[in-house]
Design an enzyme around this catalytic site. Structure first.
Site, mmCIF file in Angstrom:
data_model
loop_
_atom_site.group_PDB
_atom_site.id
_atom_site.type_symbol
_atom_site.label_atom_id
_atom_site.label_comp_id
_atom_site.label_asym_id
_atom_site.label_seq_id
_atom_site.Cartn_x
_atom_site.Cartn_y
_atom_site.Cartn_z
ATOM 1 C CG LEU A 160 47.239 35.070 51.437
ATOM 2 C CD1 LEU A 160 48.631 35.690 51.308
ATOM 3 C CD2 LEU A 160 46.166 36.150 51.339
ATOM 4 C CB CYS A 161 43.871 31.066 46.646
ATOM 5 S SG CYS A 161 42.201 31.746 46.571
ATOM 6 C CB ALA A 162 44.610 33.349 42.169
#
Length: 557
Positions: free
Chosen positions: A461-463
């Site tokens: 997960l990232c932004a």
């Protein structure tokens, strides 16, 4: 500069608290959910009007057909946003409530749409006006989407619901459980609309636009642009995803300005609004936050330091498409005192140049929304409708960014060259220690024994789901090389909540590390492990498939 950075780093917990604000995150997640709609609608605009630039005009019948698709997608974005923001906020609240007392997110979405229609849409003879269902209704959408989940939370938390016997099927029982918060929310907006219209000469949507109009105008000025894009870069410099904090506050202005620019352009007038998604993606953050396109290629082809040259060349392709985390954490630029000034100054100067080209040169602002992964110069030219001055602005930005970054790049390159020289001398004197370190590193890459019959699932997960894709691909490649049954995928933070239990491990990219506590809480009821990564570690893992696999298996087993 070192002292300044040390003080800034001490403030990081406060910045992380801002980043984790549930309402800002709800706007961000709601906006991300609708990006496909925004981009889809822009395709029809490009088809309908870009040929005009080259003297080719579609028939009025075909323009109307294309604009119908635009009107029934982008023209409803305010209505849709009320639902997606409410859903995101509901999911955040559910993480704070007992598992036996959860808010029905589908119900809050439906009620938010009704609430938006009640206070944000005007009645006309024979139906409803669509004037405020699109970009003009975004501020109303925010208000409704914040209120509805809070009403539901109040009722559910205090068990103010209609309870059915245990024999009643779950879906029917949920219908009755939703009835009181649903009725309370709708009656609240119905009464509010009647009272508001009895005192005001206009509807709520028109009124709130008038209230915030000075803010919209201020945001489009030189100080406002500097504040917005300077803050975005500042937060990223600290190691927190800056756009996640700043974009929610200005997203309504972004979308409204582009639509106004398009209307001005179609009317034969100059599109004068500066602040937009395009001005962020292709001007202020050319190559990523901090306008890192130029510095990446300087490191790749001008650096004498082996480290900078290696990092620059590895990051050159991603940064062309606006993915600059490899250079931010690999150089590093994040929390690097040498780059503090240019990292914040370059985006501000870039967007000021755009404003000068619009105000003084008569150039059009952005009239189309394009994917943020469009290479910067191309996005600038397409997004402004092939404005002639855009062909001059694009190389000007590159030259200006080069001049801003060059002296700081030379200082840092010189520092690393000296460090590398000393490292070579130290390595020659400590061969035994070096051998031990190499042995340790090799052992760390050994994959633990696994169940060959099981398929493992890993989520990164990232932004926005872009940077996380790099590590997800590296893990998948490592698994393939080792012959393991492992599926690895990437998402934007917030998209994972409904599928947590489907994964054995969830990895957070460095810019989302502050969300580890919430992720661990969300995954507590499943067998899913959660872990975060540091900047340098993340970059190294992305380049090392076997190392990435070893990291995943270490935290999964």
């Amino acid at each position: 500069m070192n002292g300044l950075i040390a003080r800034i780093e001490k403030m990081k917990p406060a910045f992380e608290k801002i980043s984790n604000n549930p309402y800002l995150r709800a706007i961000r997640d709601g906006f991300i959910s609708l990006i496909p709609v925004i981009l889809f609608s822009s395709i029809f605009l490009l088809i309908a009007f870009v040929p005009n630039i080259f003297g080719v005009y579609l028939s009025e019948e075909w323009v109307n057909r294309l604009m119908k698709a635009y009107g029934y997608s982008m023209g409803l974005v305010g209505l849709l946003m009320s639902a997606t923001i409410a859903k995101s906020l509901t999911e955040t609240f559910n993480g704070q409530l007992p598992k036996t007392r959860q808010i029905n997110s589908v119900s809050t979405m439906v009620v938010s749409i009704i609430g938006f229609a009640l206070i944000g849409v005007d009645q006309i003879e024979g139906g409803l006006s669509n004037g405020f269902m699109g970009t003009k209704g975004l501020l109303t959408a925010f208000v409704v989407a914040f209120i509805v989940p809070n009403i539901y939370k109040f009722c559910v938390k205090r068990n103010i619901t209609i309870k059915m016997p245990k024999e009643v099927p779950g879906n029917i029982a949920q219908t009755f459980a939703d009835l009181i918060p649903l009725a309370t929310s709708i009656i609240f907006f119905w009464v509010f609309d009647m009272v508001f219209r009895s005192f005001a000469a206009e509807g709520f949507s028109a009124w709130i636009i008038d209230v915030f109009q000075p803010l919209f105008s201020a945001a489009d000025g030189y100080p406002g642009l500097a504040l917005i894009f300077g803050a975005m870069a500042f937060f990223w410099f600290v190691g927190i995803h800056g756009p996640s904090i700043v974009e929610p506050a200005v997203s309504a202005i972004y979308i409204t300005n582009v639509e106004q620019n398009l209307q001005l352009f179609q009317a034969g007038e100059q599109a004068t609004n500066v602040l937009s998604q395009g001005s962020q993606y292709f001007i202020a953050t050319l190559g990523g936050t901090g306008a890192t396109l130029v510095i990446t290629f300087m490191m790749a082809f001008m650096a004498k330091s082996k480290q900078l040259k290696s990092v620059g060349r590895a990051s050159s392709v991603p940064v062309l498409f606006g993915i600059n985390e490899p250079i931010l954490f690999g150089a590093p630029i994040v929390l690097n005192p040498v780059f503090f000034i240019p990292f914040i100054a370059a985006p501000i100067v870039n967007v000021w140049l755009l404003k000068a080209f619009i105000d003084i040169g008569g150039m059009n602002g952005f009239i189309y929304n394009l994917p943020w992964t469009t290479p910067g110069p191309i996005g600038l030219i397409l997004g402004t409708g092939f404005a002639p001055l855009a062909f001059i602005l694009a190389p000007t930005l590159i030259i200006i960014d080069l001049l801003i970054y060059y002296p700081f790049f030379k200082v840092y390159d010189k520092q690393l060259v000296e460090q590398e020289r000393l490292a070579v001398l130290e390595e020659a004197q400590t061969l035994d220690t070096g051998a031990e370190i190499a042995t340790s590193a090799t052992e760390a890459r050994v994959v633990k024994p696994v169940d060959a019959s099981k398929t493992y699932n890993v989520l990164v997960l990232c932004a926005n789901g872009a940077t996380s894709g790099m590590l997800a691909n590296a893990i998948a490649k490592g698994a393939k090389e080792e012959g393991l049954q492992l599926e690895s995928t990437a998402m934007a933070y917030g998209q994972h909540k409904a599928v947590i239990s489907e994964f054995d491990l969830i990895i957070l990219a460095p810019q989302m590390a502050s969300m580890l506590g919430e992720l661990e809480q969300d995954s507590a009821s499943s067998d899913t492990n959660a872990v975060s990564t540091s900047g340098a570690e993340y970059v190294a893992l992305c380049r090392d498939p076997k190392g990435a696999l070893a990291f995943a298996m270490k935290h999964m087993l």
